[in-house]
Each structure stands twice: as C-alpha cells, then as structure tokens.
Design a protein around this motif. Structure first.
Motif, PDB file in Angstrom:
ATOM      1  N   CYS A   9      -7.612  -0.942  -7.627  1.00  0.00           N
ATOM      2  CA  CYS A   9      -7.045   0.307  -7.137  1.00  0.00           C
ATOM      3  C   CYS A   9      -6.874   0.282  -5.622  1.00  0.00           C
ATOM      4  O   CYS A   9      -7.699  -0.282  -4.905  1.00  0.00           O
ATOM      5  CB  CYS A   9      -7.940   1.473  -7.519  1.00  0.00           C
ATOM      6  SG  CYS A   9      -8.100   1.685  -9.304  1.00  0.00           S
ATOM      7  N   ALA A  10      -5.816   0.914  -5.168  1.00  0.00           N
ATOM      8  CA  ALA A  10      -5.557   1.098  -3.743  1.00  0.00           C
ATOM      9  C   ALA A  10      -5.198   2.562  -3.535  1.00  0.00           C
ATOM     10  O   ALA A  10      -4.766   3.253  -4.469  1.00  0.00           O
ATOM     11  CB  ALA A  10      -4.418   0.202  -3.292  1.00  0.00           C
ATOM     12  N   SER A  11      -5.383   3.030  -2.329  1.00  0.00           N
ATOM     13  CA  SER A  11      -5.056   4.426  -2.031  1.00  0.00           C
ATOM     14  C   SER A  11      -3.589   4.700  -2.312  1.00  0.00           C
ATOM     15  O   SER A  11      -2.721   3.857  -2.057  1.00  0.00           O
ATOM     16  CB  SER A  11      -5.351   4.734  -0.569  1.00  0.00           C
ATOM     17  OG  SER A  11      -6.724   4.680  -0.327  1.00  0.00           O
ATOM     18  N   ALA A  12      -3.337   5.880  -2.843  1.00  0.00           N
ATOM     19  CA  ALA A  12      -1.961   6.269  -3.127  1.00  0.00           C
ATOM     20  C   ALA A  12      -1.217   6.463  -1.811  1.00  0.00           C
ATOM     21  O   ALA A  12      -1.796   6.886  -0.811  1.00  0.00           O
ATOM     22  CB  ALA A  12      -1.934   7.556  -3.937  1.00  0.00           C
ATOM     23  N   SER A  13       0.061   6.130  -1.813  1.00  0.00           N
ATOM     24  CA  SER A  13       0.851   6.312  -0.603  1.00  0.00           C
ATOM     25  C   SER A  13       0.992   7.805  -0.319  1.00  0.00           C
ATOM     26  O   SER A  13       1.331   8.596  -1.199  1.00  0.00           O
ATOM     27  CB  SER A  13       2.220   5.654  -0.758  1.00  0.00           C
ATOM     28  OG  SER A  13       2.848   6.118  -1.932  1.00  0.00           O
ATOM     29  N   GLU A  14       0.700   8.163   0.906  1.00  0.00           N
ATOM     30  CA  GLU A  14       0.673   9.573   1.287  1.00  0.00           C
ATOM     31  C   GLU A  14       2.081  10.129   1.442  1.00  0.00           C
ATOM     32  O   GLU A  14       2.947   9.505   2.035  1.00  0.00           O
ATOM     33  CB  GLU A  14      -0.081   9.741   2.608  1.00  0.00           C
ATOM     34  CG  GLU A  14      -1.565   9.471   2.485  1.00  0.00           C
ATOM     35  CD  GLU A  14      -2.290  10.490   1.633  1.00  0.00           C
ATOM     36  OE1 GLU A  14      -1.948  11.681   1.682  1.00  0.00           O
ATOM     37  OE2 GLU A  14      -3.199  10.086   0.891  1.00  0.00           O
TER      38      GLU A  14
END
Length: 165
Positions: free
Chosen positions: A54-59
């Motif tokens: 998982c990676a942070s969702a694009s803001e």
C-alpha cells in the motif's frame, strides 16, 4: 418502551461500527482482486509475496473533502451516542432527545455528501490512467451508502423519542 430504547441503541451502535469500517477499511474502489483504493491508501496485491503493498492515495481536493466528511460523520455519530447516554440518565421525565437526534441527522447528511462526492468525482479522486469501467465500487463504499439511511432514520427516531421514566 425498554424494547424501543434497546433497539435504538443497538441501531446506533451498529451504524456507528459500519460507519467506522467504511471510513477506515480499504475498499472504496476495486479493480478485481489485484488492486483496491480507499480514502487513505492505494493497495496492490503482490503475487510473489502474496501480500498487499500500500501507498498513500494521491491527494486531491475532492478526496480530502470525502475524508473530512466521513471523519465528521463518525465524530458526530460518536458524540450523538455519548450525549444520548448522558441524557438518558440526567434528563427529566418527558424530555426529548433533540440534540442527540440532530447530531445523528448531521452525521447522516455528512456521510451522504461524502458518498455523493465520491460517486460523481471518482475520476478526479482516483486519478488513474486505466479505464474506470474496468473497476467497481468496493464494499466500504456500499457500506457508507447503507449507513446514510440508517443514520437519518435513527436521527429522526431520536428527535421523536421522549423519556418516559
């Protein structure tokens, strides 16, 4: 009266749990069993290690508004439950649970706004180069939609509920 009170309490707790799961779990949009996106992370299933990476969702501004509205909904529903418990033991006989009901109604409206924004702005929120037709809404999105009428109904019930004893 005791059955009605117990039913409303159980409805509130179940709705609050569903709302919390819809906010925190990782399946608002899904591309099969290989990729999920939620309000916080974009996760890809790695076949070699058989784990989710998982990676942070694009803001984006739309995503931030959905995040804020879902958190607001959880907070309002939690406050509503705590105020209900307080009113249950301190309110005089014949009193109405207005504040509890209004908090619950506003929680329902916040969740409704969040899922509407996600529904109509998912292309900007997901920012994916693949076709959205290849994906589908995940179970957390559906859970959030289920919470909306439950929050509104329980809010209306609280507004009309009168303390008898």
């Amino acid at each position: 009266m005791a059955f009605l009170l117990m039913s409303i309490t159980v409805l509130h707790l179940v709705t609050l749990a569903m709302l919390f799961i819809a906010t925190m779990e990782k399946s608002w949009w899904s591309w099969g069993d290989v990729e999920n996106t939620d309000l916080w992370y974009k996760c890809i299933f790695d076949n070699s290690s058989e784990t989710w990476m998982c990676a942070s969702a694009s803001e984006s501004e739309w995503l931030q508004s959905v995040q804020a509205l879902m958190i607001l909904s959880v907070v309002l529903s939690s406050i509503s439950f705590m105020v209900f418990l307080g009113q249950l033991f301190t309110m005089s006989k014949g009193g109405l649970f207005y504040f509890t009901g209004l908090c619950q109604l506003f929680a329902g409206f916040a969740a409704f706004a969040a899922v509407l924004i996600f529904t109509f702005q998912r292309k900007e929120i997901l920012q994916d180069i693949r076709e959205l037709e290849m994906g589908r809404f995940g179970f957390c999105y559906i859970l959030a939609w289920v919470c909306v009428p439950l929050l509104l109904v329980s809010g209306a019930l609280y507004v009309h509920l009168r303390k008898r004893a």
